[in-house]
Design an enzyme around this catalytic site. Structure first.
Site, PDB file in Angstrom:
ATOM      1  N   TYR A  85       1.413  10.640 -43.606  1.00  0.00           N
ATOM      2  CA  TYR A  85       1.512   9.814 -44.808  1.00  0.00           C
ATOM      3  C   TYR A  85       1.809  10.698 -46.019  1.00  0.00           C
ATOM      4  O   TYR A  85       2.580  10.312 -46.893  1.00  0.00           O
ATOM      5  CB  TYR A  85       0.225   9.020 -45.034  1.00  0.00           C
ATOM      6  CG  TYR A  85       0.016   7.956 -43.982  1.00  0.00           C
ATOM      7  CD1 TYR A  85       0.732   6.759 -44.031  1.00  0.00           C
ATOM      8  CD2 TYR A  85      -0.881   8.137 -42.944  1.00  0.00           C
ATOM      9  CE1 TYR A  85       0.552   5.777 -43.078  1.00  0.00           C
ATOM     10  CE2 TYR A  85      -1.071   7.155 -41.979  1.00  0.00           C
ATOM     11  CZ  TYR A  85      -0.356   5.977 -42.050  1.00  0.00           C
ATOM     12  OH  TYR A  85      -0.527   5.016 -41.099  1.00  0.00           O
ATOM     13  N   ASN A 108       4.732  -3.187 -42.611  1.00  0.00           N
ATOM     14  CA  ASN A 108       6.048  -3.193 -41.971  1.00  0.00           C
ATOM     15  C   ASN A 108       6.157  -4.417 -41.052  1.00  0.00           C
ATOM     16  O   ASN A 108       5.393  -4.546 -40.107  1.00  0.00           O
ATOM     17  CB  ASN A 108       6.218  -1.903 -41.161  1.00  0.00           C
ATOM     18  CG  ASN A 108       7.430  -1.924 -40.273  1.00  0.00           C
ATOM     19  OD1 ASN A 108       8.377  -2.653 -40.503  1.00  0.00           O
ATOM     20  ND2 ASN A 108       7.401  -1.104 -39.239  1.00  0.00           N
ATOM     21  N   CYS A 116       6.976   2.603 -37.749  1.00  0.00           N
ATOM     22  CA  CYS A 116       5.752   2.945 -38.474  1.00  0.00           C
ATOM     23  C   CYS A 116       4.719   3.604 -37.552  1.00  0.00           C
ATOM     24  O   CYS A 116       3.823   4.307 -38.024  1.00  0.00           O
ATOM     25  CB  CYS A 116       5.175   1.719 -39.168  1.00  0.00           C
ATOM     26  SG  CYS A 116       4.858   0.320 -38.076  1.00  0.00           S
ATOM     27  N   HIS A 117       4.876   3.428 -36.247  1.00  0.00           N
ATOM     28  CA  HIS A 117       3.957   4.052 -35.296  1.00  0.00           C
ATOM     29  C   HIS A 117       4.102   5.583 -35.280  1.00  0.00           C
ATOM     30  O   HIS A 117       3.226   6.277 -34.788  1.00  0.00           O
ATOM     31  CB  HIS A 117       4.170   3.497 -33.881  1.00  0.00           C
ATOM     32  CG  HIS A 117       5.538   3.737 -33.330  1.00  0.00           C
ATOM     33  ND1 HIS A 117       6.618   2.926 -33.641  1.00  0.00           N
ATOM     34  CD2 HIS A 117       6.023   4.704 -32.508  1.00  0.00           C
ATOM     35  CE1 HIS A 117       7.690   3.376 -33.019  1.00  0.00           C
ATOM     36  NE2 HIS A 117       7.357   4.459 -32.317  1.00  0.00           N
ATOM     37  N   GLU A 143       7.517   7.916 -26.279  1.00  0.00           N
ATOM     38  CA  GLU A 143       8.586   8.660 -26.940  1.00  0.00           C
ATOM     39  C   GLU A 143       8.436  10.173 -26.812  1.00  0.00           C
ATOM     40  O   GLU A 143       9.365  10.904 -27.141  1.00  0.00           O
ATOM     41  CB  GLU A 143       8.621   8.292 -28.431  1.00  0.00           C
ATOM     42  CG  GLU A 143       9.006   6.850 -28.678  1.00  0.00           C
ATOM     43  CD  GLU A 143       9.055   6.505 -30.155  1.00  0.00           C
ATOM     44  OE1 GLU A 143       8.874   7.395 -31.013  1.00  0.00           O
ATOM     45  OE2 GLU A 143       9.294   5.320 -30.458  1.00  0.00           O
TER      46      GLU A 143
END
Length: 152
Positions: A85, A108, A116-117, A143
């Site tokens: 952040y 979001n 946003c993850h 990912e």
């Protein structure tokens, strides 16, 4: 749409994709997909099957100008990467907007596609996620270029 993490509700029209939300209630997915959302469903299926790492969709989320600026910033976080952040606030040009950036991140409306993850705490911790921390953890593992077993 059924996914490995539950059902996604997808909304949009000819102007673009408006929202992708995880459904926490027990609902079935629809076989009838409106034509304007076919490419969204196709690209999400490719993402979950690990054949897509970038989305190419017309996005049309509703939000304030600041929220849209934050969401555009989120789109720059590459597949398999994370940011904090604080780094997001710095990239927005003002380190003091960290709370506002975190709030916009949490609002979001287009999960997964606006990633946003991929935003974590400065200390590397998994911080809040509107879809639930279990889903954030799953998405980050999905990912990750490095596969490892559970540590805890």
């Amino acid at each position: 749409m059924a996914t490995p993490m539950g059902v996604l509700e997808i909304k949009g029209d000819a102007s673009g994709l408006a929202s992708v939300h995880f459904m926490d209630t027990d609902v079935s997915s629809s076989e009838a997909i409106p034509e304007v959302l076919l490419s969204v469903v196709t690209q999400l299926k490719e993402y979950f099957s690990k054949t897509r790492t970038e989305f190419q969709l017309n996005l049309n989320p509703e939000g304030t100008q600041f929220q849209k600026k934050v969401w555009k910033q989120l789109e720059t976080i590459a597949f398999g990467k994370t940011t904090s952040y604080q780094k997001m606030a710095n990239s927005l040009g003002n380190p003091k907007v960290i709370r506002a950036a975190a709030s916009a991140n949490g609002k979001n409306p287009i999960a997964i596609i606006i990633p946003c993850h991929r935003v974590i705490g400065t200390d590397g911790s998994l911080t809040g996620y509107a879809g639930g921390l279990h889903r954030k953890k799953w998405l980050l593992a999905h990912e990750s270029p490095v596969k490892q077993g559970e540590l805890f």
